[in-house]
Design a protein around this motif. Structure first.
Motif, PDB file in Angstrom:
ATOM      1  N   VAL A   1       0.849  -1.198   0.000  1.00  0.00           N
ATOM      2  CA  VAL A   1       0.000   0.000   0.000  1.00  0.00           C
ATOM      3  C   VAL A   1       0.878   1.240   0.000  1.00  0.00           C
ATOM      4  O   VAL A   1       1.665   1.465   0.926  1.00  0.00           O
ATOM      5  N   ILE A   2       0.770   2.050  -1.056  1.00  0.00           N
ATOM      6  CA  ILE A   2       1.482   3.324  -1.151  1.00  0.00           C
ATOM      7  C   ILE A   2       0.587   4.397  -0.568  1.00  0.00           C
ATOM      8  O   ILE A   2      -0.494   4.665  -1.094  1.00  0.00           O
ATOM      9  N   SER A   3       1.020   5.002   0.514  1.00  0.00           N
ATOM     10  CA  SER A   3       0.196   6.016   1.192  1.00  0.00           C
ATOM     11  C   SER A   3       0.276   7.344   0.450  1.00  0.00           C
ATOM     12  O   SER A   3       0.848   8.341   0.917  1.00  0.00           O
ATOM     13  N   HIS A   4      -0.311   7.324  -0.730  1.00  0.00           N
ATOM     14  CA  HIS A   4      -0.261   8.514  -1.584  1.00  0.00           C
ATOM     15  C   HIS A   4      -1.317   8.369  -2.677  1.00  0.00           C
ATOM     16  O   HIS A   4      -1.907   7.301  -2.842  1.00  0.00           O
ATOM     17  N   CYS A   5      -1.521   9.472  -3.419  1.00  0.00           N
ATOM     18  CA  CYS A   5      -2.449   9.442  -4.555  1.00  0.00           C
ATOM     19  C   CYS A   5      -1.747   9.033  -5.843  1.00  0.00           C
ATOM     20  O   CYS A   5      -2.408   8.734  -6.839  1.00  0.00           O
ATOM     21  N   TYR A   6      -0.433   9.071  -5.833  1.00  0.00           N
ATOM     22  CA  TYR A   6       0.333   8.714  -7.021  1.00  0.00           C
ATOM     23  C   TYR A   6       1.676   8.133  -6.577  1.00  0.00           C
ATOM     24  O   TYR A   6       2.024   8.158  -5.395  1.00  0.00           O
ATOM     25  N   CYS A   7       2.423   7.598  -7.540  1.00  0.00           N
ATOM     26  CA  CYS A   7       3.694   6.933  -7.226  1.00  0.00           C
ATOM     27  C   CYS A   7       4.806   7.965  -7.138  1.00  0.00           C
ATOM     28  O   CYS A   7       5.399   8.344  -8.150  1.00  0.00           O
ATOM     29  N   GLU A   8       5.087   8.387  -5.949  1.00  0.00           N
ATOM     30  CA  GLU A   8       6.175   9.318  -5.681  1.00  0.00           C
ATOM     31  C   GLU A   8       7.382   8.509  -5.213  1.00  0.00           C
ATOM     32  O   GLU A   8       7.232   7.471  -4.570  1.00  0.00           O
ATOM     33  N   HIS A   9       8.580   8.972  -5.541  1.00  0.00           N
ATOM     34  CA  HIS A   9       9.799   8.184  -5.328  1.00  0.00           C
ATOM     35  C   HIS A   9       9.932   7.654  -3.903  1.00  0.00           C
ATOM     36  O   HIS A   9      10.046   6.448  -3.680  1.00  0.00           O
TER      37      HIS A   9
ATOM     38  N   HIS B   1       0.535  16.012   4.614  1.00  0.00           N
ATOM     39  CA  HIS B   1       1.640  15.787   3.675  1.00  0.00           C
ATOM     40  C   HIS B   1       1.093  15.517   2.269  1.00  0.00           C
ATOM     41  O   HIS B   1       1.577  16.077   1.285  1.00  0.00           O
ATOM     42  N   ILE B   2       0.100  14.634   2.194  1.00  0.00           N
ATOM     43  CA  ILE B   2      -0.429  14.221   0.889  1.00  0.00           C
ATOM     44  C   ILE B   2      -1.168  15.368   0.218  1.00  0.00           C
ATOM     45  O   ILE B   2      -1.040  15.584  -0.999  1.00  0.00           O
ATOM     46  N   LEU B   3      -1.959  16.112   0.977  1.00  0.00           N
ATOM     47  CA  LEU B   3      -2.678  17.256   0.404  1.00  0.00           C
ATOM     48  C   LEU B   3      -1.709  18.306  -0.119  1.00  0.00           C
ATOM     49  O   LEU B   3      -1.930  18.897  -1.185  1.00  0.00           O
ATOM     50  N   LEU B   4      -0.626  18.546   0.624  1.00  0.00           N
ATOM     51  CA  LEU B   4       0.367  19.522   0.187  1.00  0.00           C
ATOM     52  C   LEU B   4       1.069  19.041  -1.074  1.00  0.00           C
ATOM     53  O   LEU B   4       1.348  19.834  -1.990  1.00  0.00           O
ATOM     54  N   ALA B   5       1.354  17.750  -1.147  1.00  0.00           N
ATOM     55  CA  ALA B   5       1.991  17.187  -2.335  1.00  0.00           C
ATOM     56  C   ALA B   5       1.079  17.311  -3.548  1.00  0.00           C
ATOM     57  O   ALA B   5       1.534  17.605  -4.660  1.00  0.00           O
ATOM     58  N   ASN B   6      -0.220  17.104  -3.342  1.00  0.00           N
ATOM     59  CA  ASN B   6      -1.171  17.265  -4.439  1.00  0.00           C
ATOM     60  C   ASN B   6      -1.339  18.732  -4.822  1.00  0.00           C
ATOM     61  O   ASN B   6      -1.508  19.062  -5.999  1.00  0.00           O
ATOM     62  N   PHE B   7      -1.288  19.611  -3.817  1.00  0.00           N
ATOM     63  CA  PHE B   7      -1.366  21.049  -4.077  1.00  0.00           C
ATOM     64  C   PHE B   7      -0.216  21.482  -4.978  1.00  0.00           C
ATOM     65  O   PHE B   7      -0.395  22.284  -5.899  1.00  0.00           O
ATOM     66  N   TYR B   8       0.953  20.901  -4.751  1.00  0.00           N
ATOM     67  CA  TYR B   8       2.146  21.209  -5.550  1.00  0.00           C
ATOM     68  C   TYR B   8       1.931  20.839  -7.012  1.00  0.00           C
ATOM     69  O   TYR B   8       2.436  21.526  -7.923  1.00  0.00           O
ATOM     70  N   LEU B   9       1.189  19.768  -7.276  1.00  0.00           N
ATOM     71  CA  LEU B   9       0.957  19.336  -8.649  1.00  0.00           C
ATOM     72  C   LEU B   9      -0.288  19.969  -9.272  1.00  0.00           C
ATOM     73  O   LEU B   9      -0.382  20.073 -10.487  1.00  0.00           O
ATOM     74  N   LEU B  10      -1.236  20.378  -8.448  1.00  0.00           N
ATOM     75  CA  LEU B  10      -2.500  20.911  -8.957  1.00  0.00           C
ATOM     76  C   LEU B  10      -2.481  22.423  -9.160  1.00  0.00           C
ATOM     77  O   LEU B  10      -2.955  22.929 -10.179  1.00  0.00           O
TER      78      LEU B  10
END
Length: 324
Positions: free
Chosen positions: A184-192, A284-293
Motif C-alpha cells: 500500500v502506497i500512502s499517496h495518490c500517485y507513485c512518488e519516489h 503531507h499528501i494534500l500539500l503534495a497534491n497542491f504542488y501538482l494541482l
C-alpha cells in the motif's frame, strides 16, 4: 472506504506476496471516507488546468505576434504543466470515484519517471525564463541577437536532457528492490520516496540519490534565478525615473509569481517532511497534491491576466466559441 479496508496492511501483505508486481494507492490516508467530496475541487482544478494550458498553447501557436522567446518558454511551461496534470490526476480521480487503487509496478515506475522528470524540467524552464527577463531588462538592445530561436530550442532540449538523465536511473534502482512488505502506497500517485519506503532491502543509495538530485536541482536553479534577479534589480535601480523602474519590474511580476507558486509548496513540503513529525499524514499528501494541482492551474491565469496580447487573443477566441 470498504473497498480500501479490504487492502489493509496485513491483507495487502498476504495478497501481494504472490503478486509482487502490484501496488495499491491509498489516496489520502485518513480521509478515505471523504474521497468523493475531495474529488470535486480536484476535478475542478484539473479541468481548469487542462482548459487554461491548452488555450494558452493554442493562442501562442496561432498568433504570429507571440512567436517570441518569452512566449516560447511559456509554451514549454504550459506543455510541462499539461503532462504533470495528465500523469497524476486521471489515476487520482479513479481512486476517488471508483476505488481503483491497484497499479502495476511498471505503471507505477512510469508514472514516477514522468512526474519527477517534468517537475525537474519545469524548474529548468523557470530558470530559462529568468534569463529571458535578465536579457530583456539588462541588455534590451541585444535581446533578439542573444535569444535567437536556435538558442531557445537548445535551452529547451538541455532542460529535457538534464531531467531525463537525472531521473532515468530511478526506475531501474527501484525495480531491482524486493517488495515483500505491505504494497500500500500512502499517496495518490507513485512518488519516489513513497515507493522506496515499501522495499524490504537496503535503500540507502536510493535515499541519498533522491536527496542529491533534489538538492542539486532546487539549489542550483534557485541560485541562478536569484543571481538573475539581483542583476535585474541593480539594472532597474539605475534607471532615471520611478515610472521606468516600475515599468521594468512590471515585466517580471508574472514570472516571479510563477516561481513563488512552484517553489513554495516544495519548500513547505520538505520542511514538514523533515521536521513536522506530529503533522497528520493527510497534510503531507494534500500539500503534495497542491504542488501538482495549483501551479498548472494558476500559470495560464497569471500570464493571461498580466500579458495584454494573450488576454486579448484569449477573449477573442472565447467570443468566437460562444458565437459558434
Amino acid at each position: 472506504m470498504e473497498a480500501f479496508q479490504e487492502y489493509g496492511a496485513s491483507g495487502v501483505a498476504n495478497h501481494t506476496r504472490s503478486h509482487s508486481s502490484a501496488f495499491f494507492l491509498s489516496g489520502i490516508p485518513g480521509l478515505e471516507a471523504s474521497h468523493l467530496w475531495i474529488s470535486i475541487p480536484f476535478c475542478s482544478v484539473f479541468t481548469i488546468s487542462l482548459l487554461g494550458n491548452s488555450t494558452l498553447l493554442y493562442v501562442i501557436k496561432t498568433d504570429v505576434t507571440l512567436h517570441k522567446p518569452m512566449f516560447s518558454f511559456l509554451s514549454m511551461l504550459a506543455s510541462i504543466d499539461l503532462v504533470l496534470s495528465l500523469t497524476t490526476m486521471p489515476k487520482t480521480l479513479s481512486i476517488f470515484w471508483f476505488r481503483a487503487s491497484e497499479i502495476s509496478l511498471m505503471a507505477c515506475l512510469t508514472q514516477m519517471f514522468f512526474l519527477h522528470t517534468f517537475a525537474i524540467m519545469e524548474s529548468a524552464v523557470l530558470l530559462a525564463m529568468a534569463f529571458d527577463r535578465y536579457v530583456a531588462i539588462c541588455h534590451p538592445l541585444r535581446y533578439n541577437a542573444i535569444l535567437t530561436s536556435s538558442l531557445v530550442a537548445k535551452m529547451g532540449l538541455v532542460a529535457l536532457g538534464r531531467a531525463v538523465l537525472l531521473m532515468l536511473p530511478l526506475p531501474f534502482l527501484l525495480r531491482r528492490l524486493p517488495y515483500c512488505h505491505s504494497h500500500v502506497i500512502s499517496h495518490c500517485y507513485c512518488e519516489h520516496m513513497a515507493v522506496v519506503r515499501l522495499a524490504c532491502a537496503n535503500t540507502q543509495f536510493n535515499n541519498i540519490y533522491g536527496i542529491i538530485v533534489a538538492m542539486v536541482v532546487v539549489v542550483l536553479d534557485l541560485s541562478f534565478i536569484s543571481l538573475s534577479y539581483a542583476k535585474i534589480l541593480r539594472s532597474v535601480l539605475s534607471l532615471a525615473t520611478t515610472e521606468e523602474q516600475l515599468r521594468a519590474l512590471g515585466t517580471c511580476i508574472s514570472h516571479l509569481s510563477t516561481i513563488l507558486i512552484f517553489y513554495t509548496p516544495v519548500v513547505l513540503s520538505s520542511i514538514i517532511h523533515r521536521f513536522g513529525h506530529r503533522v497528520a499524514p493527510y497534510i503531507h499528501i494534500l500539500l503534495a497534491n497542491f504542488y501538482l494541482l495549483f501551479p498548472p492551474m494558476m500559470n495560464p491565469i497569471i500570464y493571461g491576466v498580466k500579458t495584454k496580447q494573450i488576454r486579448e487573443r484569449a477573449f477573442r477566441l472565447f467570443h468566437r466559441w460562444k458565437d459558434f
